[in-house]
Design an enzyme around this catalytic site. Sequence first.
Site, PDB file in Angstrom:
ATOM      1  N   ASP A 146      27.428  44.561  41.824  1.00 48.15           N
ATOM      2  CA  ASP A 146      28.109  46.114  41.587  1.00 48.15           C
ATOM      3  C   ASP A 146      27.592  47.097  42.840  1.00 48.15           C
ATOM      4  OD1 ASP A 146      29.819  47.797  40.675  1.00 48.15           O
ATOM      5  OD2 ASP A 146      28.153  48.584  39.287  1.00 48.15           O
ATOM      6  N   HIS A 157      32.928  46.360  50.405  1.00 44.90           N
ATOM      7  CA  HIS A 157      33.531  45.066  49.746  1.00 44.90           C
ATOM      8  C   HIS A 157      33.364  43.707  50.865  1.00 44.90           C
ATOM      9  CE1 HIS A 157      34.689  46.937  46.311  1.00 44.90           C
ATOM     10  NE2 HIS A 157      35.663  47.406  46.882  1.00 44.90           N
ATOM     11  N   LEU A 204      25.211  22.716  42.970  1.00 47.19           N
ATOM     12  CA  LEU A 204      25.403  23.763  42.330  1.00 47.19           C
ATOM     13  C   LEU A 204      26.886  24.275  41.964  1.00 47.19           C
ATOM     14  CD1 LEU A 204      24.091  26.869  42.066  1.00 47.19           C
ATOM     15  CD2 LEU A 204      25.143  27.467  44.028  1.00 47.19           C
TER      16      LEU A 204
HETATM   17  C1  IPE Z   1      31.707  45.254  37.244  1.00 52.88           C
HETATM   18  O1  IPE Z   1      31.764  46.337  38.001  1.00 52.88           O
HETATM   19  C2  IPE Z   1      32.916  44.303  37.805  1.00 52.88           C
HETATM   20  C3  IPE Z   1      32.300  43.619  38.742  1.00 52.88           C
HETATM   21  C4  IPE Z   1      31.329  43.741  39.641  1.00 52.88           C
HETATM   22  C5  IPE Z   1      33.275  42.692  39.623  1.00 52.88           C
HETATM   23  P1  IPE Z   1      32.519  47.733  37.714  1.00 52.88           P
HETATM   24  O2  IPE Z   1      32.224  48.546  38.869  1.00 52.88           O
HETATM   25  O3  IPE Z   1      34.073  47.400  37.495  1.00 52.88           O
HETATM   26  O4  IPE Z   1      32.095  48.099  36.236  1.00 52.88           O
HETATM   27  P2  IPE Z   1      31.965  49.799  35.706  1.00 52.88           P
HETATM   28  O5  IPE Z   1      33.428  50.231  35.977  1.00 52.88           O
HETATM   29  O6  IPE Z   1      31.031  50.378  36.459  1.00 52.88           O
HETATM   30  O7  IPE Z   1      31.555  49.715  34.422  1.00 52.88           O
HETATM   31  C1  IPE Z   2      31.582  45.813  42.914  1.00 51.90           C
HETATM   32  O1  IPE Z   2      31.333  47.125  43.699  1.00 51.90           O
HETATM   33  C2  IPE Z   2      32.718  45.071  43.537  1.00 51.90           C
HETATM   34  C3  IPE Z   2      33.799  45.159  42.424  1.00 51.90           C
HETATM   35  C4  IPE Z   2      34.035  45.752  41.380  1.00 51.90           C
HETATM   36  C5  IPE Z   2      35.065  44.424  42.902  1.00 51.90           C
HETATM   37  P1  IPE Z   2      32.174  48.505  43.413  1.00 51.90           P
HETATM   38  O2  IPE Z   2      33.769  48.524  43.960  1.00 51.90           O
HETATM   39  O3  IPE Z   2      32.466  48.389  41.812  1.00 51.90           O
HETATM   40  O4  IPE Z   2      31.232  49.482  43.935  1.00 51.90           O
HETATM   41  P2  IPE Z   2      31.005  51.020  43.146  1.00 51.90           P
HETATM   42  O5  IPE Z   2      30.182  50.550  41.675  1.00 51.90           O
HETATM   43  O6  IPE Z   2      32.113  51.631  42.942  1.00 51.90           O
HETATM   44  O7  IPE Z   2      29.885  51.708  44.077  1.00 51.90           O
HETATM   45 MG    MG Z   3      31.112  49.597  40.323  1.00 47.08          MG
END
Ligand code: IPE
Ligand code: IPE
Ligand code: MG
Length: 257
Positions: A26, A43, A137
């Site tokens: 995240d 990303h 793995l």
């Molecule tokens: C969780 O992160 C999903 C992934 C890392 C793929 P999100 O960014 O979607 O979660 P919330 O919305 O902060 O809970």
């Molecule tokens: C995690 O990073 C990747 C996915 C959920 C696919 P985010 O896109 O949720 O990044 P933040 O949390 O908005 O910073």
């Molecule tokens: Mg996120």
Amino acid sequence: MIEAETAPKADVRPARTPRHVGVIMDGNGRWALGRGLPRIEGHRRGVEALRRTVRAAIEFGLDYLTVYSFSSENWSRPIEEVSDLMGLLKRFIREDLSELYKIGVKIKVIGTRDNLKPDILALLEEAETLTRANNRLTLVVAFNYGSRQEIAAAARLIAYKVAAGLIDAAAIDETMLAQHLDTAGIPDPDLIIRTSGEQRLSNFLMWQAAYSEFVFLPIHWPDFDRQAFAAALAEFAARDRRFGGVTLPQQNAKVKI
Ligand code: IPE
Ligand code: IPE
Ligand code: MG
């Protein structure tokens, strides 16, 4: 006395390596925004962090690494971001699959497949089929994944089997339910790491995480590296897992002479 000097050393538990680590990758968006870049750049850098993490997982001797790459709820993001994420997944598989295969990684995808576009579905299946016999793995990719959906699907499948007379409702227990989850056959995660500072599961492995240890890191996913991974593993090794039981004194108390 020699015994007095050696006994405490013998009592120190060896560093424990988890067999299975789950990672909630995240913070990509915030990493990018903090640098004045578009979210997609975060990303992209996140994919690089994933590459590093797979290699480190092998080096650290893990058996399973589960990465949360796209949640059932991530469809609610702007259509451009969803399409960027799909594009990155496709590119990751196209560019990295043969290398992952060569280094002995077995790929397993968990999540709903019904609503995926045929090109993505085909790539996921190709990745699983090509790497099926590998055993260094297991990289479990949680894609279009949500725990609630997974548990509901398992309940539905069991209900069909009961209705068809294949199983007795009285025989339903946690083992049977676990066998109907996408993760059937995969041991529960010992450790779950989440980057970005958020402290929640966001629908990730809720059933499987019943006794997982959690490490929440303040860094964003693109900054996750071997050192951050090693630090999380060190924290895990220092935890006392009791699984509802008690820790016997000789297991962790310093020996008093
Ligand atoms: C969780 O992160 C999903 C992934 C890392 C793929 P999100 O960014 O979607 O979660 P919330 O919305 O902060 O809970
Ligand atoms: C995690 O990073 C990747 C996915 C959920 C696919 P985010 O896109 O949720 O990044 P933040 O949390 O908005 O910073
Ligand atoms: Mg996120």
